[in-house]
Design a protein around this motif. Sequence first.
Motif, PDB file in Angstrom:
ATOM      1  N   TYR A 123      49.428  29.012  29.920  1.00  0.00           N
ATOM      2  CA  TYR A 123      48.392  29.067  30.965  1.00  0.00           C
ATOM      3  C   TYR A 123      47.351  30.149  30.647  1.00  0.00           C
ATOM      4  O   TYR A 123      46.154  29.970  30.882  1.00  0.00           O
ATOM      5  CB  TYR A 123      49.028  29.344  32.330  1.00  0.00           C
ATOM      6  N   MET A 124      47.831  31.288  30.135  1.00  0.00           N
ATOM      7  CA  MET A 124      46.894  32.362  29.798  1.00  0.00           C
ATOM      8  C   MET A 124      45.981  31.943  28.649  1.00  0.00           C
ATOM      9  O   MET A 124      44.797  32.286  28.621  1.00  0.00           O
ATOM     10  CB  MET A 124      47.659  33.639  29.434  1.00  0.00           C
ATOM     11  N   ASP A 125      46.534  31.175  27.705  1.00  0.00           N
ATOM     12  CA  ASP A 125      45.693  30.666  26.611  1.00  0.00           C
ATOM     13  C   ASP A 125      44.615  29.732  27.173  1.00  0.00           C
ATOM     14  O   ASP A 125      43.464  29.748  26.711  1.00  0.00           O
ATOM     15  CB  ASP A 125      46.559  29.917  25.587  1.00  0.00           C
ATOM     16  N   ILE A 126      45.007  28.923  28.153  1.00  0.00           N
ATOM     17  CA  ILE A 126      44.038  28.022  28.784  1.00  0.00           C
ATOM     18  C   ILE A 126      42.944  28.838  29.479  1.00  0.00           C
ATOM     19  O   ILE A 126      41.752  28.524  29.390  1.00  0.00           O
ATOM     20  CB  ILE A 126      44.743  27.093  29.787  1.00  0.00           C
ATOM     21  N   ALA A 127      43.365  29.922  30.134  1.00  0.00           N
ATOM     22  CA  ALA A 127      42.376  30.778  30.812  1.00  0.00           C
ATOM     23  C   ALA A 127      41.388  31.359  29.806  1.00  0.00           C
ATOM     24  O   ALA A 127      40.178  31.410  30.055  1.00  0.00           O
ATOM     25  CB  ALA A 127      43.091  31.898  31.557  1.00  0.00           C
ATOM     26  N   GLN A 169      26.426  35.454  38.963  1.00  0.00           N
ATOM     27  CA  GLN A 169      27.081  35.020  37.730  1.00  0.00           C
ATOM     28  C   GLN A 169      28.597  35.206  37.810  1.00  0.00           C
ATOM     29  O   GLN A 169      29.358  34.376  37.304  1.00  0.00           O
ATOM     30  CB  GLN A 169      26.508  35.801  36.532  1.00  0.00           C
ATOM     31  N   LEU A 170      29.031  36.272  38.453  1.00  0.00           N
ATOM     32  CA  LEU A 170      30.469  36.490  38.621  1.00  0.00           C
ATOM     33  C   LEU A 170      31.098  35.406  39.491  1.00  0.00           C
ATOM     34  O   LEU A 170      32.179  34.900  39.205  1.00  0.00           O
ATOM     35  CB  LEU A 170      30.709  37.863  39.265  1.00  0.00           C
ATOM     36  N   GLN A 171      30.392  35.059  40.564  1.00  0.00           N
ATOM     37  CA  GLN A 171      30.895  34.019  41.462  1.00  0.00           C
ATOM     38  C   GLN A 171      31.021  32.689  40.710  1.00  0.00           C
ATOM     39  O   GLN A 171      32.040  31.996  40.809  1.00  0.00           O
ATOM     40  CB  GLN A 171      29.960  33.877  42.661  1.00  0.00           C
ATOM     41  N   LEU A 172      29.985  32.345  39.942  1.00  0.00           N
ATOM     42  CA  LEU A 172      30.011  31.102  39.169  1.00  0.00           C
ATOM     43  C   LEU A 172      31.132  31.128  38.135  1.00  0.00           C
ATOM     44  O   LEU A 172      31.815  30.127  37.917  1.00  0.00           O
ATOM     45  CB  LEU A 172      28.651  30.899  38.481  1.00  0.00           C
ATOM     46  N   ALA A 173      31.311  32.282  37.496  1.00  0.00           N
ATOM     47  CA  ALA A 173      32.357  32.410  36.474  1.00  0.00           C
ATOM     48  C   ALA A 173      33.738  32.210  37.090  1.00  0.00           C
ATOM     49  O   ALA A 173      34.581  31.508  36.526  1.00  0.00           O
ATOM     50  CB  ALA A 173      32.256  33.778  35.805  1.00  0.00           C
ATOM     51  N   LYS A 174      33.978  32.816  38.243  1.00  0.00           N
ATOM     52  CA  LYS A 174      35.299  32.718  38.873  1.00  0.00           C
ATOM     53  C   LYS A 174      35.600  31.282  39.312  1.00  0.00           C
ATOM     54  O   LYS A 174      36.713  30.790  39.123  1.00  0.00           O
ATOM     55  CB  LYS A 174      35.382  33.667  40.069  1.00  0.00           C
ATOM     56  N   ILE A 181      41.209  26.271  34.749  1.00  0.00           N
ATOM     57  CA  ILE A 181      42.650  26.534  34.612  1.00  0.00           C
ATOM     58  C   ILE A 181      43.454  25.474  35.362  1.00  0.00           C
ATOM     59  O   ILE A 181      44.462  24.973  34.873  1.00  0.00           O
ATOM     60  CB  ILE A 181      43.000  27.940  35.141  1.00  0.00           C
ATOM     61  N   ALA A 182      43.001  25.122  36.571  1.00  0.00           N
ATOM     62  CA  ALA A 182      43.711  24.123  37.368  1.00  0.00           C
ATOM     63  C   ALA A 182      43.734  22.775  36.670  1.00  0.00           C
ATOM     64  O   ALA A 182      44.763  22.094  36.629  1.00  0.00           O
ATOM     65  CB  ALA A 182      43.041  24.013  38.734  1.00  0.00           C
ATOM     66  N   PRO A 188      47.931  23.513  40.751  1.00  0.00           N
ATOM     67  CA  PRO A 188      47.182  23.615  42.008  1.00  0.00           C
ATOM     68  C   PRO A 188      46.134  24.724  41.880  1.00  0.00           C
ATOM     69  O   PRO A 188      46.325  25.699  41.149  1.00  0.00           O
ATOM     70  CB  PRO A 188      48.250  24.001  43.037  1.00  0.00           C
ATOM     71  N   LEU A 189      45.045  24.591  42.611  1.00  0.00           N
ATOM     72  CA  LEU A 189      43.983  25.594  42.542  1.00  0.00           C
ATOM     73  C   LEU A 189      44.489  26.983  42.927  1.00  0.00           C
ATOM     74  O   LEU A 189      44.044  27.991  42.387  1.00  0.00           O
ATOM     75  CB  LEU A 189      42.823  25.199  43.465  1.00  0.00           C
ATOM     76  N   THR A 190      45.440  27.036  43.869  1.00  0.00           N
ATOM     77  CA  THR A 190      45.971  28.334  44.297  1.00  0.00           C
ATOM     78  C   THR A 190      46.642  29.063  43.139  1.00  0.00           C
ATOM     79  O   THR A 190      46.422  30.251  42.919  1.00  0.00           O
ATOM     80  CB  THR A 190      46.997  28.145  45.435  1.00  0.00           C
TER      81      THR A 190
END
Length: 201
Positions: A123-127, A169-174, A181-182, A188-190
């Motif tokens: 999952y971290m690799d996907i992130a 830009q931070l909001q868009l990035a998050k 990642i989901a 799940p998005l959570t």
Amino acid sequence: MPSERPFNEQELLSRLAHGDKSAFDTLYQYYEPRLRLFLYPFTAYDTDTLNSILQDVFLKLWLKRTDLVGIALLEFYLQRMAKNKLLDTLRLSQIRERHESGYARLQTGAGDPTTEQLQLKEYMDIAREGMAQMPERRRLIFTLYIINGLSLDEVAAQLNLSKEVVKKQLQLAKVFLKEYIAEKGDLPLTIAGLLLLSLVQ
């Protein structure tokens, strides 16, 4: 009101603007103990945090020395700088706490620890893949703010951008990274959001 000073502040600020180190030393010796006393209760009596904030404030005082001539009361200016740095520090601390909480939640549940670790690594690799997919400037802002822990003001100053642009830009990035990642991790998005928090180290 500040107490009467044993020097002519405007004269010292003028000398400081011309790079006079003795003027800086005089101001530092006078104001450092006062700022220390001002900040101490708000840092929960944490000396390391207090010293870090004071170091940052006086470094900025030196870096901004040419802009200080004409400031009516340097003490109030320094207190404002210290307060802003304190708030940035507390915000970063809260982010770290959220990360630790999110990571702990990911660790809950039964199962083979080795398998779980491999899955978490995947999952971290996907992130990280998601980060690589972001536009260059957005990725840089995200890295400076989330990974490196700079404040919004510091990121904006370093990249010569407005604070509002950095926030956007931070909001868009998050949002992008959470959805990436989901989707790629079939999560799940959570949970993707918790993984996103775990990037903050």
